[in-house]
Design an enzyme around this catalytic site. Sequence first.
Site, PDB file in Angstrom:
ATOM      1  N   LEU A  20       0.838  -1.208   0.000  1.00  0.00           N
ATOM      2  CA  LEU A  20       0.000   0.000   0.000  1.00  0.00           C
ATOM      3  C   LEU A  20       0.871   1.256   0.000  1.00  0.00           C
ATOM      4  CD1 LEU A  20      -2.979   1.089   0.299  1.00  0.00           C
ATOM      5  CD2 LEU A  20      -2.433   1.352   2.713  1.00  0.00           C
ATOM      6  N   LYS A  22       3.901   1.561  -1.024  1.00  0.00           N
ATOM      7  CA  LYS A  22       4.607   1.684  -2.309  1.00  0.00           C
ATOM      8  C   LYS A  22       3.675   2.161  -3.424  1.00  0.00           C
ATOM      9  CE  LYS A  22       5.501  -2.217  -4.457  1.00  0.00           C
ATOM     10  NZ  LYS A  22       6.116  -3.555  -4.643  1.00  0.00           N
ATOM     11  N   HIS A 244     -16.560   0.615   1.089  1.00  0.00           N
ATOM     12  CA  HIS A 244     -16.554   1.498  -0.086  1.00  0.00           C
ATOM     13  C   HIS A 244     -17.960   1.748  -0.666  1.00  0.00           C
ATOM     14  CE1 HIS A 244     -12.396   0.837   0.368  1.00  0.00           C
ATOM     15  NE2 HIS A 244     -12.228  -0.158  -0.478  1.00  0.00           N
ATOM     16  N   ARG A 335     -23.916  -4.451  -5.769  1.00  0.00           N
ATOM     17  CA  ARG A 335     -23.292  -5.701  -6.213  1.00  0.00           C
ATOM     18  C   ARG A 335     -21.808  -5.501  -6.425  1.00  0.00           C
ATOM     19  NH1 ARG A 335     -23.711  -6.134 -12.418  1.00  0.00           N
ATOM     20  NH2 ARG A 335     -24.779  -4.225 -12.980  1.00  0.00           N
ATOM     21  N   LYS A 338     -15.331 -10.029  -8.101  1.00  0.00           N
ATOM     22  CA  LYS A 338     -13.966 -10.148  -8.627  1.00  0.00           C
ATOM     23  C   LYS A 338     -14.028 -11.101  -9.817  1.00  0.00           C
ATOM     24  CE  LYS A 338     -11.518  -8.470  -4.873  1.00  0.00           C
ATOM     25  NZ  LYS A 338     -10.471  -7.495  -5.031  1.00  0.00           N
ATOM     26  N   ARG A 370     -20.309   7.169 -13.542  1.00  0.00           N
ATOM     27  CA  ARG A 370     -19.236   6.165 -13.613  1.00  0.00           C
ATOM     28  C   ARG A 370     -18.041   6.661 -12.802  1.00  0.00           C
ATOM     29  NH1 ARG A 370     -18.593   4.526 -19.083  1.00  0.00           N
ATOM     30  NH2 ARG A 370     -17.133   6.224 -19.218  1.00  0.00           N
ATOM     31  N   GLN A 372     -15.303   4.886 -12.037  1.00  0.00           N
ATOM     32  CA  GLN A 372     -14.060   4.502 -12.716  1.00  0.00           C
ATOM     33  C   GLN A 372     -14.321   3.320 -13.622  1.00  0.00           C
ATOM     34  OE1 GLN A 372     -11.975   3.611  -9.015  1.00  0.00           O
ATOM     35  NE2 GLN A 372     -12.040   1.456  -9.454  1.00  0.00           N
ATOM     36  N   LYS A 380     -29.466   9.164 -19.670  1.00  0.00           N
ATOM     37  CA  LYS A 380     -30.106   8.656 -20.883  1.00  0.00           C
ATOM     38  C   LYS A 380     -31.496   9.280 -20.981  1.00  0.00           C
ATOM     39  CE  LYS A 380     -28.069   4.106 -20.597  1.00  0.00           C
ATOM     40  NZ  LYS A 380     -28.435   2.691 -20.729  1.00  0.00           N
TER      41      LYS A 380
END
Length: 498
Positions: A20, A22, A244, A335, A338, A370, A372, A380
């Site tokens: 982390l 680094k 998160h 949701r 990985k 968005r 990322q 829309k």
Amino acid sequence: MATQFKENTVIVVFGASGDLAKKKTFPALFGLYREGYLSSSTKIYGYARSQMTSEELHDRIKGHFKTTTEESKQKVEEFLKLVSYISGPYDKAEGFKTLNESIEAFEQERGVKEPHRLFYLALPPSVFITVAKELKENVYASNGITRIIVEKPFGRDLETATELQKQLSPLFTEEEIYRIDHYLGKELVKNLFVLRFGNQILNSSWNKESIKSIQISFKEPFGTEGRGGYFDDIGIIRDVMQNHLLQVLTLLTMDRPASFDPESIRDEKVKVLKAMAPIDKKDIIIGQYTKSLDGSKPAYVDDETVKPGSKAVTFAAMTLHIENERWDGVPIVMRAGKALNEGKVEVRIQYKQVAKGIFEDMPPNELVIRIQPNEAVYIKLNAKTPGLATTSQISDLDLTYSKRYQQFWIPEAYESLIKNALEGDHSNFVRDDELDVSWKLFTPFLNYLESPEGPSPELYPYGSRGPEELKQYLADHGYIFTGPGKYQWPVTRPQENL
Ligand code: NDP
Ligand code: BG6
């Protein structure tokens, strides 16, 4: 040139030899220096058990610094001159005393009257309290400002989080503690505040009267390769959802704070968390990835660091309900997975459809944020297809950051958060009671999943969209999938109009 911080600040990164530090902490400090947000009078120490010289630390970290211009390349050497390394144990006073002597010598030389010290704990939770105790005893600046940044995980359930807090609070005040959730530093997450409360067009429709469903999704295209040992006891729910994604959710659904005061913002976040209904244990999908269909990517359990027959959850979908005036009845699907088909973190807010009658099949409006990669906000909308036909098509209002903000520096999450901590701004950090409520929400659910009655995860191939049932699950929770076919980006003119 940006405003600089207090001169002669001391920053210590504990766990400086780790991943982390680094990949994130030192590069963020460099980023702040490069952009003029960190003074050249700052002193930075790396501290860890590994034996290493300062030059060796420099060699480890500098490859991760972002340097896009000649000028920024020159700043690397300048920055590294500020960084020294001290090796020492985490559980004995000796290394901390050496560190303190060095800091005091620096402060004395500079004639500092009121020290300003920031400690960044990029450490595994097992040594976290030990280090905090040694810090308090040996390196605390009682005649100045001391702040401590703590990395997740903040416990693994309500009990462990409470215990952690019980041990930490006699050492440092809540004012001195900065619990980092790096999602709170992401540009688009920070923009939620302005987008929501700064636009009446959105503000007035941000409720159950207009919105039908919300999705917050986190997708990663890689598995836990090499990190299985860490992940196996944690699973995706603790790894990214309880922290998160829940942070994104609270910012998305809280009421407007009375002021920009950090406590006012955090009060609103706690309020909305408290209004969340218990998570329905039966209304979830859990999954674990298996080999990719072509056999080139491994299954989760192929990782040698994973327990044989592990039931660890690498994909989860769940629905949250907020029982208040604004949100009652709006499903919020979270949701995360990985080893999926792509890497993407986004919020999708789907509006109710217009009244039937003349517009029988009009697709719902959708606001997509968005986070990322390629930050964007787009809505829309239905618009008449140009030409003589009377049909409509889905178009969009598009704010793509790479197009609109080409000249802007978009800070990395850690850059933004370390800057906040140096300034003493708590708004983007997690408060103790916030943590408590979020664990109260997730603990019963995790206990059930990890009990003998808990379901087994459904297997999904590496590189897929996740468990098969996801599509139906989203539909059952109010999400209408309009593509592919109905919406394309960028819009191309239909054949008949050419
Ligand atoms: P998508 O069509 O990619 O996805 C719409 C939603 O439907 C997502 O929740 C997605 O879930 C889900 N979905 C995708 N495929 C399926 C499927 N086969 N079955 C069921 N559900 C599915 O997004 P948009 O319609 O918003 O945009 C279309 C494309 O245009 C995207 O690539 C988007 O990035 C791009 N675009 C880019 C813009 C920009 O850069 N500014 C602006 C507008 C659009 P999941 O995520 O799990 O696949
Ligand atoms: C970390 C998780 O907190 O967040 C990781 O432990 C995850 O498993 C990462 O990959 C995602 O962060 P980002 O910024 O890459 O989206």
